[in-house]
Scaffold this active site. Structure first.
Site, short mmCIF file in Angstrom:
data_model
loop_
_atom_site.label_atom_id
_atom_site.label_comp_id
_atom_site.label_asym_id
_atom_site.label_seq_id
_atom_site.Cartn_x
_atom_site.Cartn_y
_atom_site.Cartn_z
CG HIS A 154 39.80 -22.62 14.82
ND1 HIS A 154 39.83 -22.94 13.81
CD2 HIS A 154 40.89 -21.40 14.74
CE1 HIS A 154 40.45 -22.44 12.73
NE2 HIS A 154 41.13 -21.67 13.31
CB CYS A 158 43.46 -18.71 15.00
SG CYS A 158 42.61 -17.35 15.43
#
Length: 487
Positions: free
Chosen positions: A383, A402
């Site tokens: 992301h 992440c």
């Protein structure tokens, strides 16, 4: 009810199928020489009687199979003597079925296997495999069936490892004592036996080690790093990391993130399409080693805070100041999705587990402008981030697991335009602040891997061991002279 010799008539067929070899044939003959009662018509029995008879037959079949297996193992011991084998039951059957012919007739395949197995032993992943390699070396002068059986025993270990390491990489290659040998599947055994019968054993052995060029280059450098005192410190690190490299393909197509390098590279046809700095999980929330494929790009993604992060990071701050939610654009939601006013919550009654969800609105969330989804049991994805200044840090193990991508807009442009979006559409959707997603059309894989040392074109490359995985390897008890012999 079926009793005594009456059962033998129903077992005769089973017995004849199970029996093989002279000793087994004599045993079967003795069994079948007993008086045999007339066949039992099971259809005339009551359900209870029939179930009991069938259970007794099944028990006898199990007993006969166990007796046959015991005799096969006795025959193997008779042929090669007592040996410490990892897969004695399977070996006994394999060699009996093959009439005790040698399975390793292809010497080139044998040499290649021993080289790959020695490299596996050198990594410190399996102490038991080191014992198998030593047993092979000690029996080499004897040759013949004993040597062949020991080779096969070690190969079954290696076959199981090679076929499963990509799925078990996190457990086997990044911890201690994670690997335990098991019997390969019937399908895997059939692949090997078919290759042997078709005189393609060398090709099969080579296929087990994969195509990654850095793996093969790193492996080739190991022999020069072994001295009388054993493998050097760099050599041990390379031996371990070579096994980590083998689980990923060569760098041809796909997104590759080497976690300790804090770098993402997107390859197409062997060329780098995109090279970007990344931020990975902090040591307490490590980014896992994994393989997946991108499924879709989300523009203006909202952020649903992970439960662990809520309980460990956000909740203590909310308890101190409920206004923290508004300051960071957090919405507190109940199980039905209703928004809860943070000032209406009795914070003194909240323990260490927050009973609500927390979401950050689209267009102004911790995920930035783009989220790149991919199937993951750990809910890991790529992301964007609104704080790109963090990419200037040298140590970028900062996230909750992440992977934040510095050049996320360039990555999104590539993928969205391949999905049919124009640049104007991308800009328009971004400006709308509305959450919109697009399916990925490319089939390129994503590899998150962890390699701290390798050889590239003769040069040693090294990275910091940010998660302290390398220190967990156990090299005690390895016979380096035996490893050196086969490497």
């Amino acid at each position: 009810m079926l009793k005594g010799t009456a059962k033998l008539s129903l077992l005769a067929v089973t017995l004849s199928v199970l029996s093989s070899g002279c000793a087994l044939a004599d045993w079967a003959k003795n069994q079948q020489s007993q008086p045999v009662a007339q066949q039992i018509d099971l259809s005339k029995l009551s359900p209870e009687e029939r179930a009991k008879v069938e259970a007794e037959i099944a028990e006898d079949q199990k007993r006969l199979a166990a007796e046959k297996q015991a005799m096969l193992e006795m025959s193997l011991i008779h042929e090669i003597g007592e040996q410490q084998l990892q897969f004695k039951p399977l070996l006994a059957k394999l060699y009996a079925d093959n009439k005790y012919q040698l399975l390793w007739q292809d010497k080139a395949a044998e040499r290649q296997f021993l080289r790959d197995y020695a490299a596996f032993v050198a990594s410190g992943i399996s102490k038991r495999s080191g014992q198998s390699l030593e047993a092979i070396q000690q029996s080499e002068q004897l040759g013949g069936l004993t040597y062949d059986v020991l080779l096969t025993d070690a190969f079954l270990d290696y076959l199981y490892y090679a076929k499963n390491v990509s799925q078990q990489a996190q457990r086997w290659l990044y911890g201690s004592n994670g690997y335990k040998a098991q019997q390969p599947t019937a399908e895997q055994l059939n692949e090997w036996q078919t290759a042997t019968q078709n005189k393609q054993l060398l090709e099969f052995v080579n296929s087990l080690s994969g195509t990654n060029r850095l793996y093969h280059q790193t492996l080739a450098a190991l022999p020069s790093m072994i001295s009388a005192s054993g493998l050097s410190a760099n050599g041990k690190k390379l031996a371990l990391n070579a096994q980590r490299l083998r689980v990923i393909p060569d760098f041809q197509d796909g997104i590759f993130v080497n976690i300790p390098s804090y770098q993402l590279k997107y390859y197409r046809d062997g060329k780098v399409l995109l090279d970007s700095r990344v931020i990975v999980g902090k040591n307490a929330r490590r980014t896992p080693v994994m393989y997946s494929r991108l499924s879709n790009v989300v523009v203006n993604p909202p952020w649903n805070a992970p439960t662990r992060l809520i309980n460990e990071d956000i909740l203590p701050k909310l308890k101190q100041d409920p206004g923290y939610a508004l300051a960071h654009n957090y919405s507190i939601l109940d199980s039905r999705g209703n928004v809860i006013d943070p000032y209406s919550i009795d914070w003194s009654s909240i323990g260490n587990k927050f009973p609500y969800r927390i979401r950050q609105a689209a267009g102004d969330s911790a995920l930035g402008s783009y989220k790149f989804n991919m199937p993951s049991s750990d809910a890991i994805y790529l992301h964007d981030t609104p704080n790109h200044a963090l990419f200037d840090k040298k140590d970028r193990a900062l996230s909750s697991g992440c992977v934040r991508v510095d050049k996320s807009s360039q990555l999104a442009d590539i993928l969205l335009q391949e999905a049919g979006w124009s640049k104007d559409k991308i800009n328009s959707v971004l400006a709308s602040k509305k959450t919109t997603s697009a399916s990925i059309r490319t089939n390129d894989p994503v590899f998150l891997y962890y390699v701290t040392a390798w050889i590239d074109n003769g040069r040693l490359q090294s990275l910091p061991d940010i998660y302290n995985y390398d220190s967990q390897a156990n090299f005690n008890g390895i016979n380096w002279s035996v490893v050196s012999k086969y490497l």
